[in-house]
Write an enzyme that holds these catalytic residues in place. Structure first.
Site, short mmCIF file in Angstrom:
data_model
loop_
_atom_site.label_atom_id
_atom_site.label_comp_id
_atom_site.label_asym_id
_atom_site.label_seq_id
_atom_site.Cartn_x
_atom_site.Cartn_y
_atom_site.Cartn_z
N THR A 186 0.99 -0.98 0.26
CA THR A 186 0.27 -0.51 -0.19
C THR A 186 1.46 1.30 -0.59
O THR A 186 1.82 1.33 1.11
CB THR A 186 -1.08 0.41 1.27
OG1 THR A 186 -2.16 -1.38 1.71
CG2 THR A 186 -1.44 0.93 1.70
N GLU A 465 -6.54 -5.49 3.25
CA GLU A 465 -6.52 -6.41 2.48
C GLU A 465 -8.14 -6.89 1.26
O GLU A 465 -8.93 -7.26 1.23
CB GLU A 465 -7.09 -7.90 2.81
CG GLU A 465 -5.52 -8.14 4.12
CD GLU A 465 -4.73 -8.71 2.92
OE1 GLU A 465 -4.66 -9.65 1.42
OE2 GLU A 465 -3.84 -7.68 2.95
#
Lengths: 674, 380
Positions: A186, A465
């Site tokens: 990320t 996720e």
């Protein structure tokens, strides 16, 4: 007015009692106004058999790990009301919580908990690992995430994206914590949309090195668990540019700290700071300033770069390459979904036990006050959530097996099912936590009673996720793709559970009876009907937009309302089918009986709560009223089993909280003096 | 085994103002609990609970033992006659007694001035105060008999520090008074010569307030020293090895430690594990591990299922064999079957924890009026 009188009478009685006690002095017995009476034993079925069905695998390992935690001071045991409870001290500072997390990991490592987590082979080893992680998460989410990042994300990347040279070097080292791994995917500017990340890696054939760079602030790695304090290595996800051509996202191993914990040259790391929960995890931000790593550090299961700088991949299509690359990452969604169910179990076990011992208000002037769970309204708040939790527990078990036994043919199913279940189960958990918190009244606000704190600790599950909303859209998208492909080929449906669409549309009786709504045939029919109809409607709406000249993407975006309904329809049906399967595996009649009540509750409360059934006419208003009444009936039918149903969750007393047991003793003056 | 004294005086009762003293009185059998004694004790505890003139209870033994255990010889006699159910009734009553004691609201002071084994622990350790002396000798020797630590031992052993309970329960290790105090099996240590004075002081205090009783006993207590070679000094090794998941892993861990350095204590620990019934070791470990996560009631219900399976002998007949070798023939050479840990499957172990498959058989039902608050239950 009558009510006011009644209330006055009760208050007067309290005051009179109080006066009588204080005036009669020493002769007064020590019996307090309210004493704790344990919930009545009500097991109409064998609780240990039910637990076996719910926990489903590795029960001995689970109990062993519970034992390890209960017996160590590191897990912060506290004596409350004559019982020992273990839970992290959330009143510690972020730094202290992180330190405790690492100490607990070291203890579990020394006791052999992680043996075989990276080097073990086969589905048995995977199931064992999943069971142990579930037990860890019952103690503390931070501990589970910290371990999950190291083994499932870092370790998983090595296992699945790497090849022999990486396995030989890292698997054993990871299992024994010779190093600590993290997972840098990320970025500040990109989360769920991994393909949009901006970190850039190029190759220098002269030195045979890759060069990783963070070109702008939005490309900084963000939320990287383990990065702020402890991790020594990371898997970096980055765009790979070879000979000025972008080859898409690839993963590289990079050392970020030396063995003494000093940050490596050309790496900058800073802390993400205090969070609403999970403060035992050191989330950090990372910048790469043209960091050079050896060529072998590319995780090359799908694509590689030759020493002279040529890009090599067996999969030519970049989309497919990305798909193949990301497929193994479903493990995160599996563990998140399953742990969400355990948290719902924990909060329900606490709230239901409390509601079986706490009384409030009398319904007759001189009568005893009524147990919370004897109020039909309180039953309606908790028991449907209990039924859903049972259903989702079976769904979680199914998802684990699907994951562990995955084959290339099942990758699509696994992707869709894990997306839908991750979203559904984590949303259900947050809703359950909130309801249970409120159902415990003021006691729910105390950190020691767990539920309130769990809301903060588990909120993140709907985001990491894969954002839940994005995941649900992926479910609808996949169903639509399957629909279009099948229609185009003019062949029967044979994937994603859509086979029921090959049969004629089920009919729902215009006047439902109580026996009909309890039949699994009807229950399956109405869920199938909803999915089939919504898929048809969704396909029609998208094609309408396409006919108007919209792109596929914008047609899909515009149809978001139907997409949402369809995603829910798909997951609800998938969950029901796993329930029926679990029920069919049971032979004991007493277990079967209670499970069929719980299953009916799961379906009927879904019919009651999802407006789609009325909106699209799967239920007439008359039938909706019958369903609603049946939900209330089921509440009173399940009520006598409530305690045994939560006792079957396999969560030891020590991992619940004082209000689940003798909350009078736990709050006695003498207890506060220790 | 015939009793040498009449049925009524196997438990003597002394009334000392508002105290009651129960004296286990079968000294020739080291006060082993006969069925008669169990019934009598149950009756006494229940009636004293109702009797408001009784403030506290003292339990002690006549002669050199407090109580050497349950009367397993009688049970084995029943099994050999094909009458396991009569043996089961013995255990049903004994476990009910254990539960009543564990949930008893009036303080019980047990004077453990001698041998305390098996069933003897069951009528003392669950009580509020346990007084050890220089003559105390504690052990749970069941794994050497083909049985497992029952009488609620899965509850109290599992609550000893670290994994000391697994050590005591699996090896049958003997503990002296100082060790009992150190690990928490005893709450106080008093020299045996002070016991008569202590009894007088308790009678004089005439109270049911545990704080007062505790301070009375403290007046006679002293802090004994652990002997130099005490197992309790080895808690580090015990925690490291006995925390392993399976019996095989535990033995392997011990062997690894002993390979590093020769050590008599470890060798004898390994020896006692190798001599014990493999099936007993397996079910005992699982019982302690489950017990650590359960309340006393659930522990006794589970142990009752287990003990019925032990007597049924469908998986293993080690109990009969162990009693033959240790108590009857006294050759001390039991032939265990299965003879090896490795030949015992999880399924075989599971069997001991399942409901007995017999329509006439019932789980242990605990007395309802004794479902007391947790603070009255957890005394250890």
């Amino acid at each position: 007015m009558e009510k006011a009188n009644f209330r006055t009478q009760i208050l007067t009685r309290h005051l009179q009692n109080h006066a009588a006690e204080s005036s009669s002095g020493a002769a007064v017995s020590r019996a307090p106004c309210l004493s704790y009476a344990p919930p009545e034993a009500s097991a109409s079925f064998d609780v240990s058999s039910m637990r076996k069905l719910m926990d489903s695998h590795n029960l001995g390992e689970r109990d062993w790990l519970f034992n390890l935690m209960v017996q160590s001071k590191l897990f912060n045991p506290k004596l409350r009301g004559g019982k020992v409870f273990v839970a992290p001290d959330y009143n510690q500072s972020m730094e202290q919580q992180r330190e405790m997390t690492m100490k607990r990991i070291q203890y579990l490592l020394d006791r052999g908990v992680f043996e075989g987590w990276m080097t073990g082979k086969g589905s048995e080893a995977e199931m064992r690992k999943l069971a142990l992680l579930e037990v860890i998460t019952i103690f503390d989410h931070s501990l589970a995430i910290k371990i999950g990042v190291h083994f499932f994300l870092w370790g998983g990347a090595i296992q699945f994206f790497g090849t022999k040279r990486h396995h030989d070097k890292w698997l054993r080292a990871t299992e024994t914590y010779l190093m600590k791994g993290c997972f840098a995917m990320t970025e500040l500017g990109h989360g769920s949309n991994v393909r949009g990340i901006e970190t850039i890696t190029t190759y220098d054939p002269r030195t045979e090195e890759f060069i990783i760079n963070t070109p702008c602030e939005s490309a900084q790695k963000y939320w990287i668990g383990g990065a702020a304090n402890h991790a020594t290595h990371t898997v970096v996800f980055s765009q790979l540019n070879i000979e000025d051509k972008n080859e898409g996202v690839h993963a590289f191993i990079t050392q970020i700290r030396d063995a003494d914990g000093n940050i490596c040259p050309n790496i900058r790391i800073t802390d993400c700071g205090h969070k609403i929960g999970l403060n035992g995890v050191d989330n950090g931000r990372i910048w790469f300033d043209n960091v050079r790593i050896p060529r072998e550090n590319i995780l090359n299961s799908v694509a590689d770069v030759s020493s002279d700088g040529k890009y090599l991949s067996a999969i030519k299509d970049a989309d497919q390459r990305f798909g193949a690359f990301m497929a193994p990452l479903t493990s995160g969604r599996v563990t998140i979904a399953v742990s969400a169910v355990y948290m719902a179990k924990m909060s329900l076990a606490i709230a239901i036990r409390y509601s079986l011992t706490r009384r409030a208000f009398s319904i007759t002037p001189n009568g005893a006050e009524v147990l919370l769970l004897d109020y039909p309204s309180h039953q309606r708040r908790l028991l449907p959530l209990l039924a859903k939790t049972y259903a989702m527990s079976f769904a979680g078990n199914y998802l684990k097996l699907l994951y562990v036994r995955r084959t290339p043919q099942l990758i699509k199913t696994l992707h869709v099912v894990s997306s839908g279940l991750k979203a559904a189960l984590t949303w259900h958990n947050m809703r359950t936590l909130q309801e249970c918190r409120e159902a415990c009244g003021g006691q729910g606000l105390k950190t020691e009673n767990r539920i309130g704190q769990l809301k903060a600790e588990y909120d993140v599950q709907s985001t990491f996720e894969g954002d839940n909303n994005v995941l649900m859209q992926q479910v609808s998208k996949a169903l639509l793709a399957e629909y279009i492909a099948t229609k185009r080929k003019n062949k029967p449906f044979k994937e994603l559970g859509l086979e029921h669409m090959n049969k004629p549309s089920p009919t729902i009786p215009s006047q439902l009876s109580s026996s009909t709504v309890h039949s699994s045939q009807f229950q399956n029919d109405i869920f199938c009907l909803r999915e089939r109809d919504l898929l048809n409607r969704f396909a029609a709406e998208v094609s309408k937009y396409l006919a108007q000249g919209e792109s596929k993407e914008s047609a899909f975006n515009a149809s978001y309302q139907l997409a949402e309904d369809l995603g829910r329809a798909f997951t609800d049906l998938a969950i029901l089918q796993t329930f029926v399967e679990a029920e069919n595996s049971v032979t004991d009649a007493s277990l079967k009986n209670v499970l069929s009540l719980v299953r009916s509750m799961y379906v009927l409360v879904t019919l009651d709560e999802d407006p789609a059934f009325l909106r699209y006419g799967y239920l007439t208003t008359g039938n909706a009223a019958i369903v609603r009444k049946e939900v209330a009936n089921l509440c009173s039918e399940i009520r006598p089993h409530a305690l045994a149903l939560v006792d079957s969750f396999g969560i030891p007393d020590a991992f619940l909280s004082p209000i689940a047991f003798d909350w009078v003793a736990a709050n006695a003056w003498s207890a506060s003096q220790d | 085994m015939a009793s040498t004294n009449g049925e009524t005086d196997q438990v003597l009762v002394e009334e000392r103002s508002c105290g009651r003293i129960f004296i286990l009185n079968r000294p020739k059998q080291l006060n082993a609990l006969s069925a008669v004694m169990v019934s009598r004790l149950l009756e006494l505890f229940l009636s004293c609970a109702e009797d408001s003139s009784v403030k506290f209870i003292i339990v002690k033994g006549k002669g050199r033992a407090f109580c050497a255990g349950g009367d397993v010889a009688a049970v084995v006699y029943d099994i050999n006659r094909g009458n396991w159910k009569s043996g089961a009734e013995y255990f049903r009553k004994e476990f009910t007694l254990n539960y009543v004691i564990a949930t008893y609201i009036k303080p019980q002071v047990s004077i453990l001035n001698g041998i305390v084994m098996g069933g003897g622990a069951g009528v003392s350790v669950h009580g509020r105060f346990r007084i050890a002396t220089e003559k105390s000798l504690f052990a749970m020797p069941e794994t050497a008999l083909g049985l497992f630590p029952d009488i609620g031992a899965s509850y109290f052993l599992s609550r000893l520090p670290g994994f000391f309970g697994e050590y005591v329960g699996l090896t049958g290790a003997r503990l002296d008074g100082a060790e009992m105090l150190a690990c928490g099996l005893a709450t106080h240590f008093v020299q045996s010569e002070s016991l008569p004075l202590l009894e007088e002081a308790l009678v004089k205090a005439a109270t049911s307030d545990p704080m007062v009783i505790s301070s009375v006993i403290e007046g006679f207590s002293n802090a004994p020293n652990l002997k130099k070679n005490s197992a309790y000094h080895r808690l580090d090794v015990i925690n490291k090895c006995f925390s392993r998941r399976t019996v095989e892993d535990i033995i392997q861990a011990l062997e690894r430690v002993s390979a590093d350095k020769k050590d008599d204590w470890i060798s004898s620990t390994i020896q006692s594990l190798k001599k014990a019934s493999p099936m007993s070791l397996k079910i005992s470990l699982r019982s302690i591990r489950e017990g650590r996560l359960q309340g006393i009631g659930k522990c006794l219900v589970r142990e009752f299922r287990m003990v019925c399976h032990v007597m049924l002998g469908e998986v293993s007949k080690d109990f009969v064999e162990g009693c033959r070798a240790i108590l009857v023939d006294k050759d001390r050479n039991p032939k265990w079957a299965p003879s090896k840990l490795e030949s015992i499957s999880d399924k075989m172990v599971d069997r001991y924890f399942s409901k007995v498959d017999d329509a006439d058989w019932e789980d242990l039902k605990l007395p309802v009026n004794f479902r007391l608050p947790a603070y009255a239950i957890a005394k250890l």
